[in-house]
Design a protein around this motif. Structure first.
Motif, short mmCIF file in Angstrom:
data_model
loop_
_atom_site.label_atom_id
_atom_site.label_comp_id
_atom_site.label_asym_id
_atom_site.label_seq_id
_atom_site.Cartn_x
_atom_site.Cartn_y
_atom_site.Cartn_z
N LEU A 115 0.83 -1.21 0.00
CA LEU A 115 0.00 0.00 0.00
C LEU A 115 0.86 1.25 0.00
O LEU A 115 0.55 2.24 -0.68
N TRP A 116 1.95 1.22 0.75
CA TRP A 116 2.87 2.36 0.79
C TRP A 116 3.49 2.61 -0.58
O TRP A 116 3.61 3.75 -1.04
N SER A 117 3.86 1.53 -1.25
CA SER A 117 4.50 1.66 -2.56
C SER A 117 3.52 2.16 -3.62
O SER A 117 3.88 2.93 -4.51
N LEU A 118 2.27 1.68 -3.53
CA LEU A 118 1.27 2.03 -4.54
C LEU A 118 0.47 3.27 -4.19
O LEU A 118 -0.41 3.67 -4.96
N TRP A 119 0.75 3.88 -3.03
CA TRP A 119 -0.05 5.01 -2.59
C TRP A 119 -0.08 6.16 -3.60
O TRP A 119 -1.14 6.72 -3.86
N PRO A 120 1.05 6.53 -4.22
CA PRO A 120 0.97 7.60 -5.23
C PRO A 120 0.03 7.26 -6.39
O PRO A 120 -0.71 8.12 -6.86
N ASN A 121 0.03 5.99 -6.82
CA ASN A 121 -0.87 5.58 -7.90
C ASN A 121 -2.32 5.59 -7.44
O ASN A 121 -3.21 6.02 -8.17
N ILE A 122 -2.54 5.11 -6.20
CA ILE A 122 -3.91 5.10 -5.67
C ILE A 122 -4.43 6.52 -5.52
O ILE A 122 -5.59 6.82 -5.86
N ARG A 123 -3.60 7.41 -5.02
CA ARG A 123 -4.00 8.80 -4.84
C ARG A 123 -4.30 9.47 -6.18
O ARG A 123 -5.26 10.24 -6.30
N VAL B 29 -5.35 7.97 -8.97
CA VAL B 29 -6.63 7.45 -9.47
C VAL B 29 -7.79 8.06 -8.70
O VAL B 29 -8.82 8.43 -9.28
N TRP B 30 -7.64 8.20 -7.39
CA TRP B 30 -8.71 8.77 -6.57
C TRP B 30 -8.99 10.22 -6.96
O TRP B 30 -10.15 10.64 -7.02
#
Length: 501
Positions: free
Chosen positions: A482-490, A492-493
């Motif tokens: 989750l920490w690694s993918l957080w920039p991608n998740i943010r 998309v959000w």
């Protein structure tokens, strides 16, 4: 006698002429074997085992310990200089060390690597000397579910090198795991994915895949692009390492050392997960995370210190519990058993001089490793000055011999060449090869630990979450993803928020 007095006696015994010479010979053998792709220091230790028959028990452990310490670092020499990791644990060195070589900073890259490796190894040797008992008690709590969780943590660390392409990276990782399943099922003994080819029933060795993806593909790319591998006369950075450079990466070295010491205590984990996890963690916390893969000092220093920090840590469960923490320590256990020495808590009472001589030898070996590493690196530096065509021929010969030497099987050479072509194609289209290699290395380990855990727990899959240590490690793996993918998740959000606002 306290630990300091025993360790002082150990140094006195280790500096005895014959013992000291044994350490030096073992160290040089390890560095050279580690630097030669396909040979590996573990094979060198196995081949050196018969020579220990004529040695005293302590001397045999000093010899094998020297090979162990030198071999773990030696793989980084070829990884940095010709993009061919001599050992799996040196894989991260190709990601940052080789780009530095291509920029004409080969001496600087080697200096960072040997300094970080020596620091990590020395710290773990000191930990081995003074903190063996409490850490051994903790390591005793690990069983198959904990091993599985630790391996999963190593696999998910590949997300850290995904940059902005997590899906492509995941595909490459899954492809590597699929390659690792070729052969015989570890639990039921059934052949799978062999397609009627008898040679494939024995599996595809990760060393062969690694040599093909990195060495052969690099040669193909070298010949196609007509690129010159010889060092450039560029900036002053190519002249060596300054004290300021060490101070700049001291945080990465300390973090890698800490991670390596902890991971090395886990039986079965070894240097490869330690190096990969340290690289992933460093990429996440570094201010230059976007530059990783282009020759970042911290990205080289962290895994180098971590993999050597596992050496002394892996000796803890061996000496205090009789449990080998890696393939290398399993060979050392065999040497002890040959000489009638039974490792365990009683060894510290019955023969403390032997134990603390081993501790002292590990400390000495890690200090001498700086000089041994520089010496072997000079040999490879001479090779770097040769014309590209001759260099390509040398790499091909070394790769083919290394691939054949894994099992003395010509089939492995064919597999190596096939993965070389595949690796070159992946490089040309920008498809990452590192996750594929990690999948081949760690995938079979994860499968074996998973199946064994379920068999012992009567197919109760909740065993991974009801055991506190296993659950904690899996939670760390999830947090890491989750920490690694957080920039991608943010990202998309935010896009979804703007669309439906």
């Amino acid at each position: 006698m306290n630990s300091f007095e025993l360790l002082a006696g150990g140094f006195q015994a280790a500096f005895h002429f014959h013992n000291f010479l044994t350490i030096i010979v073992g160290l040089m053998v390890g560095v050279i074997a580690g630097a030669l792709p396909g040979i590996s220091f573990v094979n060198a230790m196995a081949m050196a085992l018969p020579f220990t028959y004529v040695m005293e028990p302590t001397q045999s452990m000093l010899f094998l310990g020297g090979i162990y310490c030198g071999g773990v670092f030696g793989g980084s020499i070829s990884a940095i200089m010709i993009n061919v990791p001599g050992t799996p644990a040196s894989l991260p060195a190709t990601w940052e060390g080789y780009p530095m070589t291509r920029k004409g900073e080969v001496k600087r890259a080697l200096a960072i690597a040997v300094t970080a490796s020596a620091t990590g190894g020395l710290a773990s040797a000191l930990m081995l000397a003074f903190l063996s008992a409490p850490f051994a008690t903790f390591a005793l709590k690990f069983s198959q579910p904990e091993f599985f969780a630790a391996t999963i943590l190593g696999l998910v660390s590949v997300v850290a090198i995904a940059k902005d392409r997590p899906i492509v990276t995941l595909i490459s990782l899954l492809l590597g795991i699929a390659v690792g399943t070729v052969g015989v099922d570890p639990l039921y003994g059934q052949a799978r994915f062999s397609f009627g080819v008898p040679e494939m029933e024995s599996g595809i060795r990760f060393v062969v895949v690694m040599i093909g993806l990195f060495a052969i593909s690099e040669v193909i790319d070298l010949l196609v692009t007509n690129r010159d591998l010889r060092p450039k006369n560029g900036s002053g950075k190519g002249l060596g390492l300054k004290i300021a450079d060490i101070l700049r990466v001291k945080g990465a070295i300390f973090r890698g050392t800490g991670l390596g010491c902890v991971i090395g205590l886990i039986p079965g984990a070894g240097a490869t997960p330690g190096a990969v996890i340290a690289y992933g963690v460093e990429k996440q916390i570094s201010k230059r995370s976007d530059d990783f893969g282009s020759g970042v000092d911290e990205g080289l220093a962290a895994p180098e210190s971590a993999k050597n920090a596992t050496t002394g840590a892996a000796m803890v469960p061996l000496l205090t519990l009789g449990i080998p923490g890696s393939a290398a320590t399993a060979i050392m256990l065999a040497a002890m058993m040959i000489h009638g020495v039974n490792p365990g808590p009683l060894l510290f009472i019955m023969d403390p001089s032997m134990v603390y001589t081993i501790f002292a030898a590990m400390i000495i070996a890690n200090i001498l490793m700086i000089f041994a590493g520089v010496g072997v690196a000079q040999i490879f530096s001479t090779l770097m000055k040769t014309p590209p065509v001759i260099m390509a021929a040398f790499i091909i010969v070394l790769s083919v011999v290394g691939a054949y030497g894994v099992r003395n099987n010509i089939f492995d050479v064919h597999v190596c060449l096939a993965f070389g072509v595949l690796g070159w194609g992946m490089k040309r289209i920008g498809f990452p090869t590192a996750p594929l290699v990690l999948g081949v290395i760690l995938g079979p380990l994860a499968e074996r630990y998973f199946l064994t855990s379920l068999a012992n727990a009567h197919q109760d899959w909740t065993v991974f979450f009801t055991r506190p240590i296993s659950a904690t490690i899996l939670a760390l793996a999830l947090a890491f993803v989750l920490w690694s993918l957080w920039p991608n998740i943010r990202s998309v959000w935010r896009r979804l928020s703007h669309r439906y606002a």
